[in-house]
Write a protein that holds these residues in place. Structure first.
Motif, PDB file in Angstrom:
ATOM      1  N   UNK A   1      -1.046  20.372  11.687  1.00  7.53           N
ATOM      2  CA  UNK A   1      -1.017  18.945  11.348  1.00  7.53           C
ATOM      3  C   UNK A   1      -2.305  18.564  10.684  1.00  7.53           C
ATOM      4  N   UNK A   2      -2.297  18.149   9.425  1.00  7.06           N
ATOM      5  CA  UNK A   2      -1.159  18.191   8.512  1.00  7.06           C
ATOM      6  C   UNK A   2      -1.040  19.575   7.899  1.00  7.06           C
ATOM      7  N   UNK A   3       0.076  19.833   7.228  1.00  5.21           N
ATOM      8  CA  UNK A   3       0.256  21.134   6.596  1.00  5.21           C
ATOM      9  C   UNK A   3      -0.651  21.236   5.372  1.00  5.21           C
ATOM     10  N   UNK A   4      -0.923  22.454   4.955  1.00  4.99           N
ATOM     11  CA  UNK A   4      -1.816  22.666   3.810  1.00  4.99           C
ATOM     12  C   UNK A   4      -1.388  21.816   2.620  1.00  4.99           C
ATOM     13  N   UNK A   5      -2.301  21.005   2.128  1.00  4.74           N
ATOM     14  CA  UNK A   5      -2.008  20.163   0.958  1.00  4.74           C
ATOM     15  C   UNK A   5      -0.802  19.266   1.153  1.00  4.74           C
ATOM     16  N   UNK A   6      -0.465  18.937   2.401  1.00  5.20           N
ATOM     17  CA  UNK A   6       0.678  18.080   2.746  1.00  5.20           C
ATOM     18  C   UNK A   6       1.993  18.638   2.209  1.00  5.20           C
TER      19      UNK A   6
ATOM     20  N   UNK B   1      -5.134   8.202  13.243  1.00  2.00           N
ATOM     21  CA  UNK B   1      -5.915   7.131  12.609  1.00  2.00           C
ATOM     22  C   UNK B   1      -5.848   5.810  13.350  1.00  2.00           C
TER      23      UNK B   1
ATOM     24  N   UNK C   1       0.833  -1.196   0.000  1.00  2.00           N
ATOM     25  CA  UNK C   1       0.000   0.000   0.000  1.00  2.00           C
ATOM     26  C   UNK C   1       0.876   1.258   0.000  1.00  2.00           C
TER      27      UNK C   1
ATOM     28  N   UNK D   1      -0.391   8.038  -1.951  1.00  2.00           N
ATOM     29  CA  UNK D   1       0.316   9.138  -2.606  1.00  2.00           C
ATOM     30  C   UNK D   1       0.961  10.045  -1.571  1.00  2.00           C
ATOM     31  N   UNK D   2       0.301  10.165  -0.426  1.00  4.29           N
ATOM     32  CA  UNK D   2       0.833  11.052   0.613  1.00  4.29           C
ATOM     33  C   UNK D   2       2.168  10.546   1.125  1.00  4.29           C
TER      34      UNK D   2
ATOM     35  N   UNK E   1       0.625  10.751  12.065  1.00  4.67           N
ATOM     36  CA  UNK E   1      -0.738  10.828  11.556  1.00  4.67           C
ATOM     37  C   UNK E   1      -1.404   9.452  11.683  1.00  4.67           C
ATOM     38  N   UNK E   2      -0.690   8.426  11.210  1.00  3.08           N
ATOM     39  CA  UNK E   2      -1.283   7.078  11.248  1.00  3.08           C
ATOM     40  C   UNK E   2      -1.347   6.524  12.670  1.00  3.08           C
TER      41      UNK E   2
ATOM     42  N   UNK F   1       1.420  26.886  -0.188  1.00  2.00           N
ATOM     43  CA  UNK F   1       2.251  25.716  -0.481  1.00  2.00           C
ATOM     44  C   UNK F   1       3.562  26.091  -1.173  1.00  2.00           C
TER      45      UNK F   1
ATOM     46  N   UNK G   1      -3.685   3.507  13.309  1.00  3.49           N
ATOM     47  CA  UNK G   1      -3.256   2.382  12.471  1.00  3.49           C
ATOM     48  C   UNK G   1      -1.794   2.103  12.755  1.00  3.49           C
TER      49      UNK G   1
END
Lengths: 311, 915
Positions: free
Chosen positions: A257-262, A278, A74, A80-81, A273-274, A171, A280
């Motif tokens: 967290x998170x920054x604008x548009x990562x 989340x 995955x 993509x992030x 983050x995970x 960004x 996870x």
């Protein structure tokens, strides 16, 4: 005791079975026991556990489920992030690591030739950013998107801009801000090591070198100073690399967290983050394992490069 | 050489000493010479003579019985001649509220004192019970309860806490109307008395020249005050001195009172039993360790009257050590007391600071007005390269600056003379004076130095606030024979050392982040709380007195940091109940089978009725309820009443009205702020809900932000920044305070900041529910998002029934009111929060008008539902907002792209959770 005798003993030692060899040198094992215990508990075990966890789906609150290498698949296919975070992290490591490292080396070298009192002042001034943990928060004021922010205020007063720039949300600017702030912070531990290392070099070497024909300070630096500094160089390099791979807290403080548009998302951000948002842990562990691999490879690279110093 | 130096040093010290004592004696002389005219005259009737008679109106002759919510009581009185009276009301405040009863007095329809700060009838409070010990030997803080009795109050000016208001009655019939603005009280008697002026001590004591000295000493502990006028005047712990009574070594003893005794007018009364008729002196063990360079002022009353003028505004200067204060200091004054009970009252007053503070305040008001006038010419961010010719466009600029500078210089000089010390605390005044002078000389400098001008005004206002609020701690009071010797106030060096060492040793034994329960209960709940120590300690004390005795369940409280919870719960050592949890935690834990479903308790519905549905909406998941709400807040609109009135702008009720206000403000260099920076979700939710949109479709299966309604709302929201030019980054507090942004839409917590840190605009701003959208049936829909902290019971709670009992107790109105009031008295107004319990909201410290606003706003509020994967919604709403507003992306494309991402995440999360 003669040389042949020692050699003979060593051969005999190597011929014996492993266990009995361990038993015979138990004193050595005793000596490394405290460090080994700490290393195993706080480094080896967690890393091992992270690798095991990375093969599961695990929310902490419920028991883990084994999923094989799904997390890694995955990570490199659909997430993509993660790819963005990996790119950002490598970019930061490539710029901040070497820049901060070189800058701290140059600074230490310059400061070393100052008189004692002035030197102490500079050492404290340059080391403070690294020792005060949340000090980068002041960059938030410097780069505040308010027209009263320091940079915006300056640019506006001198007529460069009409409207304030959102350095922390736009960004286009975020990575730049992060790099500036991080270079400033990273000149810390390594720098202190360099200052100490420079002070430890015996004056006699320079005198001897002068007799042997060293003509200028550049030669002095390359043939005496840098080789003598090798342990500190290695230490500084490792600190710089791990430091720039470990950037995470700073981006949260500066950009949220998170920054604008990562745009300023790093591996550490992705990991937390995970883990904490989340829940996870399996996936977070997989990210941690990747980060571990990255750091080890960076370490090897640094070692290989430093072997060439002074040759 | 060394000898020589030390001699010089010695001489300097001696010289300094002489100088200081000279100044001290001078200032003492100046103090004695001041008059004690503590009367406030009605300014239009100042030529009336003081009355010679009394007029008393009993309840039966009054029209109406209760005041409050605008209701009034009227009395018709007949005055023998034109005269000035002081007014005494006998009243009983309605219980269940915290605010004092604020009244307005109209004489013949006229408010003769419309220029004073206000008139209040205090509520009385007392300790619910005597101070008791818990099993570990620590004192248990008694609850502060209302002392519900009929009481009397002679009306005074709330500004300084003691000046009697005089009311003018003309000869013949007069109508006196007593209006209760907000709080309710029953009026039993209205008495008009001749103005009381305390005699001088010499006059006082000559009257008792026959009396003999008393023989016995009687001491009362100050923390046991019989009644006081604020619930924040609660017993407190002093472990700093061995001589503070009672003392329990390393155990906590509630032995002092007065940490929050700051506001003028707040008083405490002790009933003391005089053993014999005779003369006594009064000793008080006290300490003023809060304000260096300032002094606390207190006025002494015996049985409700100031015995002699010297008991007005006694000064207490700064000291880190406790002191024994004797009334009259070196030459003690004697008090004549008859055998039996007497009331000794100490009132916090401004004393001789009052006049200075009033002057400083007038100056501030004028300077604030001046800064607004200047801003009207230059705009909020002036071009520093341009000369605005301010002296031409701002009326009388130079004259006003000079006048204010002179006033401040005179003030600084008089304060310096009075306290004997300059610098430090006077810096704010001197700086402002200097700057005003410089501006008067060079008006063209104003634009460039405008920011510092405003911050100087702020620090001057802060100085006033500090000077009028100096706390005084009391340990005990005693009446003693006038010829007795006072005991030492503090122990000697070795005793102190020993005491410090004992306490240091005890710090290794005591676990300060764990508040263990008492032995002897067979049921127990384990509570974790991630807040400050004060909060945890307060909850611990309240639980021991209010919960354990009645329920038989003991309570262990541990102070933690939030990130400890997850690993602890995972490894099975977590708590039973987690207090003050973040709002997304209940659903996160519930979806992973780790939170207890509270709806399974039989009385769950009854408990839910304590809150608004919007308070717990985010804690519901799959039909269950996984937490009780603790606090509730939502965005409000704050506006500067003074500025809007001057500009002739009415506070906008709808977004359209708000948009129409923007140009008017812009013409005056001001702008509107909508807090899209830190409250992005709440603000977006407001637009979405007002337009009838939703965040999710059916049970959180997918995002509903791709609907036309949602996209329209998002456009409406972002247009404020892209079309109307609202700033995206700002410091709300500063801009609101300076008047640059007189209308601000932001979270309720701004209230605390303003109350705490913006004394200079006190009373000049108001709050209202946020602007709304006019619906077709003519109603303004003011929907917004509400949020708040949660109490969660964890799935593996050992004894769910007991834990539930605790949660019920904790969310109860009584408990919450105690908690809110207790926090405010411990930590000040900045610690205030809005409890989610509706009854507690009614009784908490808000004034009725504030409360009405909050209630209306919360009534409109709705929870943003928490669903699995829901964190993506807030994340991408923020992202979309910034991309549109900052980077100028297209609102529709951005949002639609993000909705895809949100839906993917929701789907993935649902798969993971096997839903």
């Amino acid at each position: 005791m003669t040389g042949t005798n020692v050699k003979h003993k060593q051969t005999a030692y190597h011929e014996r079975a492993l266990l009995s060899r361990i038993a015979s040198s138990w004193r050595s094992y005793l000596f490394i026991a405290p460090f080994a215990a700490a290393f195993i508990t706080f480094t080896a075990l967690p890393v091992g556990m992270a690798i095991v966890n990375s093969l599961t789906r695990y929310s902490v609150l419920e028991p883990p489920v084994f999923v094989g290498v799904d997390n890694y698949i995955r990570m490199f296919t659909t997430d993509k992030t993660f790819q963005l975070a990996l790119k950002n992290t490598l970019l930061l490591a490539a710029i901040i690591g070497p820049c901060g490292y070189l800058l701290s080396l140059v600074m230490a070298w310059l400061i070393n030739s100052l008189p004692r009192a002035v030197r102490t002042f500079f050492v404290i001034a340059l080391y403070t950013p690294a020792s005060a943990t949340s000090v980068y928060v002041i960059w938030k004021i410097i780069f505040s998107g308010d027209e009263y922010g320091l940079v915006n205020g300056f640019l506006k007063t001198w007529g460069f801009i009409m409207e304030p720039i959102s350095f922390l949300y736009d960004t286009k600017y975020m990575l730049l801000v992060l790099i500036i702030c991080q270079i400033w912070v990273s000149m810390g531990v390594g720098f202190l090591g360099f200052v100490a290392g420079l002070k430890n070099i015996d004056k006699q070497y320079y005198e001897a070198a002068a007799v042997d024909g060293v003509k200028n300070r550049w030669q002095e630096a390359w043939f005496i100073t840098l080789p003598m500094l090798k342990p500190q160089l290695l230490f500084g390099a490792i600190m710089a690399i791990t430091g720039s791979f470990g950037i995470g807290n700073e981006t949260v403080q500066l950009f949220g967290m998170p920054s604008t548009g990562y745009a300023a998302h790093t591996m550490i951000n992705h990991l937390s983050d995970y883990y904490s948002i989340r829940y996870e842990v399996g996936y977070a562990s997989a990210i941690a394992a990747m980060l571990f691999v990255l750091m080890i490879s960076a370490n090897k690279l640094v070692n290989a490069l430093l072997r060439r110093v002074g040759r | 050489m060394g000898m020589h130096k030390s001699k010089v040093l010695f001489r300097v010290v001696i010289a300094m000493f002489c100088f200081i004592s000279l100044i001290a004696s001078l200032s003492a002389a100046a103090h004695a010479a001041e008059s004690y005219d503590k009367l406030v005259y009605p300014y239009s009737y100042a030529d009336y003579p003081q009355a010679e008679s009394e007029i008393i109106v009993e309840a039966s002759d009054l029209s109406g019985t209760t005041i409050g919510n605008g209701a009034s009581v009227k009395a018709i009185v007949n005055a023998p001649s034109n005269g000035l009276y002081q007014l005494e009301l006998t009243y009983r405040a309605a219980t269940g509220r915290s605010y004092p009863v604020d009244v307005v007095i109209l004489i013949n329809g006229e408010d003769q004192h419309d220029n004073i700060a206000g008139v209040e009838l205090p509520r009385l409070w007392t300790n619910e019970s005597a101070i008791t010990e818990d099993a570990n030997g620590n004192d248990i803080r008694p609850r502060q309860i209302e002392y519900d009795i009929v009481t009397k109050k002679t009306l005074t000016d709330t500004f300084d806490g003691e000046s009697m208001l005089l009311f003018a009655l003309k000869q013949g019939s007069n109508e006196i109307e007593i209006i209760g603005r907000e709080e309710e009280a029953a009026i039993y008697q209205v008495a008009l008395r001749k103005p009381y002026c305390a005699p001088s001590y010499n006059e006082y004591i000559t009257a008792y020249n026959y009396a003999s000295n008393a023989a016995e000493t009687v001491r009362v502990q100050a923390e046991n005050a019989d009644y006081k006028t604020a619930s924040s005047l609660a017993p407190a712990i002093d472990m700093s001195s061995l001589y503070s009574q009672p003392n329990k070594g390393s155990r906590m003893a509630l032995n002092i009172i007065g940490d929050a005794w700051t506001n003028p007018g707040q008083s405490m009364t002790w009933i003391i039993n005089a053993p014999d008729d005779g003369l006594y002196k009064l000793n008080i063990r006290l300490r003023q360790n809060k304000s260096q360079g300032l002094y606390a002022s207190r006025t002494l009353l015996i049985d409700g009257l100031v015995p002699f003028a010297e008991a007005h505004g006694m000064r207490f200067t700064y000291s880190t050590d406790w002191k024994i204060f004797t009334l009259g200091n070196d030459e003690p004054y004697s008090l004549y007391l008859t055998k039996g009970q007497h009331e000794i009252t100490l009132v916090s007053v401004l004393g001789d600071m009052a006049a200075s503070l009033k002057e400083a305040d007038d100056t501030i008001q004028d300077l604030k007005q001046l800064s607004l006038d200047i801003m009207k010419v230059t705009g909020a961010s002036p071009d520093t390269m341009r000369d605005y010719s301010l002296e031409k466009y701002v009326p009388n600029l130079v004259g006003r600056l000079n006048a204010n500078a002179s006033a401040l210089e005179a003030l600084a000089a008089s304060l310096k003379q009075r306290s004997g010390f300059g610098g430090g605390d006077l810096a704010a005044i001197e700086k402002m004076a200097r700057q005003s002078r410089e501006f008067a000389l060079k008006p063209y400098q104003i634009t460039e130095r405008f920011a510092s001008f405003q911050s100087n005004i702020s620090s001057l206002a802060a100085w006033i606030d500090n000077s009028s609020r100096v706390a005084l701690q009391l340990d005990w009071l005693e009446i003693a024979p006038p010829d007795s010797k006072p005991e030492p106030a503090e122990p000697g060096f070795f005793q102190r050392l020993g005491y410090s060492l004992t306490r240091f040793a005890a710090s290794f034994v005591n676990d300060y982040s764990f508040f263990a329960s008492e032995e002897g209960q067979n049921k127990n709940v384990n509570i974790w709380i991630a807040t400050g120590r004060d909060q945890a300690q307060l909850i611990n004390q309240m639980a021991r007195t209010g919960f354990t005795p009645s329920s038989g369940v003991s309570v262990d409280i541990r102070l933690i940091t939030e990130d400890m919870i997850l690993p602890a719960v995972a490894s099975g050592v977590g708590p039973d109940v987690w207090l003050n949890a973040p709002p997304d935690a209940p659903v996160n834990f519930a979806s992973r089978n780790s939170a207890y479903d509270l709806s399974t308790f039989v009385d769950a519905d009854a408990i839910k009725a304590r809150f608004m549905p919007s308070a717990y909406g985010a804690f519901e998941y799959g039909g269950g309820l996984y937490a009780l709400p603790e606090s509730q807040s939502c965005p409000l609109m704050f506006y500067r009443d003074d500025i809007l009135t001057e500009l002739g702008v009415t506070p906008p009720q709808t977004w359209d009205e708000l948009i129409r206000v923007i140009p008017t403000l812009a013409q005056n260099g001001m702008q509107v702020l909508i807090d899209g920076e830190s409250a992005t979700m709440a603000m977006f939710a407001s637009f979405l809900y007002q337009n009838g949109g939703e965040f999710y479709t059916g049970e959180g299966l997918a995002s509903a932000l791709d609907t036309e309604v949602a996209l329209g709302s998002f456009l409406q929201f972002t247009k404020f920044y892209t079309n109307y030019g609202l700033p995206i980054s700002y410091n709300i507090f500063n801009r609101f305070k300076s008047g640059e942004s007189p209308i601000v839409v932001a979270d309720m917590s701004l209230y605390n900041t303003l109350r705490h840190a913006a004394p200079e605009i006190k009373g000049k701003w108001k709050m209202s529910p946020i602007p709304g959208t006019l619906t077709t049936d003519g109603v303004i829909n003011r929907s917004t998002a509400s949020g708040g902290r949660a109490s969660i019971m964890l799935q593996n709670a050992v004894d769910p029934e007991s834990a539930w009992e605790f949660m019920k107790w904790y969310s109860d109105a009584d408990t919450q009111v105690d908690y809110v009031n207790g926090l405010e008295s411990l930590m000040g107004a900045s610690a205030r929060f809005n409890p989610s319990n509706l009854e507690a909201q009614n009784r908490a410290l808000w004034t009725r008008s504030e409360q009405a606003v909050i209630k209306e706003a919360l009534n409109w509020s709705r929870a943003v539902p928490e669903v699995p994967g829901g964190y993506y919604t807030s994340r991408y709403v923020v992202n979309a907002f910034r991309l549109v507003v900052v980077s100028g992306e297209n609102y529709r494309e951005t949002m639609l792209d993000y909705v895809k991402e949100i839906n993917l995440e929701i789907e993935r999360k649902r798969q993971e959770l096997e839903l």
